[in-house]
Scaffold this active site. Structure first.
Site, PDB file in Angstrom:
ATOM      1  N   ALA A   1       7.591   1.004 -10.193  1.00 41.06           N
ATOM      2  CA  ALA A   1       8.152   0.395 -11.713  1.00 41.06           C
ATOM      3  C   ALA A   1       9.746   0.138 -11.527  1.00 41.06           C
ATOM      4  CB  ALA A   1       7.958   1.574 -12.633  1.00 41.06           C
TER       5      ALA A   1
ATOM      6  N   ARG B   1       9.426  -2.939  -7.669  1.00 44.81           N
ATOM      7  CA  ARG B   1       8.156  -3.738  -7.155  1.00 44.81           C
ATOM      8  C   ARG B   1       8.333  -5.406  -7.554  1.00 44.81           C
ATOM      9  NH1 ARG B   1       3.489  -2.015  -4.616  1.00 44.81           N
ATOM     10  NH2 ARG B   1       3.629  -0.117  -5.251  1.00 44.81           N
TER      11      ARG B   1
ATOM     12  N   GLU C   1       6.945  11.491   0.091  1.00 44.52           N
ATOM     13  CA  GLU C   1       7.215  10.572   1.041  1.00 44.52           C
ATOM     14  C   GLU C   1       8.656  10.690   1.843  1.00 44.52           C
ATOM     15  OE1 GLU C   1       4.692   6.262  -0.162  1.00 44.52           O
ATOM     16  OE2 GLU C   1       6.929   6.546  -0.734  1.00 44.52           O
TER      17      GLU C   1
END
Length: 211
Positions: free
Chosen positions: A29, A32, A93
């Site tokens: 958000a 991108r 991640e």
């Protein structure tokens, strides 16, 4: 579920132990449709193969497919933005990338996009607020793992968007540096190992923050 990647080939082909040149970790958000789309375009122009997880369903934990993509990438790029820590997916991640840095010698590059690295390291201000919301209901072990990863990534040399007057120039520099790392025959774990002091040193963003 299939992944998508971008690829041309001015660069040498990927060696057997690497599936992608770059794995980027980012909060969609925030970046991108802006910064990320521009840097991916620059990567494509230089033949840099970038893993993108558009086709992977996101949930609270990252699955084996994504972990495999992280481990199979030569460079991990952490794109830290204001709301990065609002996502447990992003934080997980990050943990995996930092683990690959330590255990596999993966090169890690950092981009601080409109966020102060000191706020990342100490989880303060807006970045810290997002992080604390994500931590609600999580175990103390999980929270400590995330904190350690954030503290670690904030001390890796990188780029600070606030230090650049021209975003396009910043993106070009990042893509050039990635290309140089990929084409270098010298093993390197971190981006700063390839830095050579010069007249444009002020345009590089180095953060060696005190604990």
């Amino acid at each position: 579920m299939a992944s998508s990647s971008f690829s041309l080939s001015p660069l040498s082909s990927l060696p057997p132990n690497w599936k992608h040149h770059v794995f980027p970790s980012f909060h969609g958000a925030d970046v991108r449709r802006s910064f990320l789309s521009h840097i991916l375009k620059e990567f494509r122009s230089k033949g840099i193969d970038t893993f993108i997880d558009d086709d992977i369903e996101r949930n609270k934990s990252i699955g084996p497919q994504l972990i495999d993509a992280i481990k199979g990438s030569k460079i991990g790029i952490i794109l830290l933005s204001k709301n990065y820590a609002s996502s447990s997916w992003c934080l997980n991640e990050l943990v995996e990338i930092m683990k690959c840095r330590t255990e596999l010698g993966q090169t890690v590059m950092t981009i601080f996009y409109e966020v102060d690295p000191a706020d990342v390291k100490k989880q303060r201000k807006d970045f810290g607020k997002s992080f604390r919301k994500t931590c609600k209901g999580k175990t103390s072990d999980e929270i400590e793992t995330w904190k350690k990863a954030l503290e670690g990534v904030a001390t890796i040399a990188g780029y600070h968007s606030n230090n650049w007057d021209n975003e396009a120039a910043m993106i070009e520099k990042i893509a050039t540096d990635v290309s140089n790392i990929l084409n270098s025959s010298t093993p390197t774990r971190d981006f700063e190992e390839l830095v050579v002091p010069g007249a444009h040193m002020e345009k590089w963003n180095y953060f060696f923050l005190n604990v």
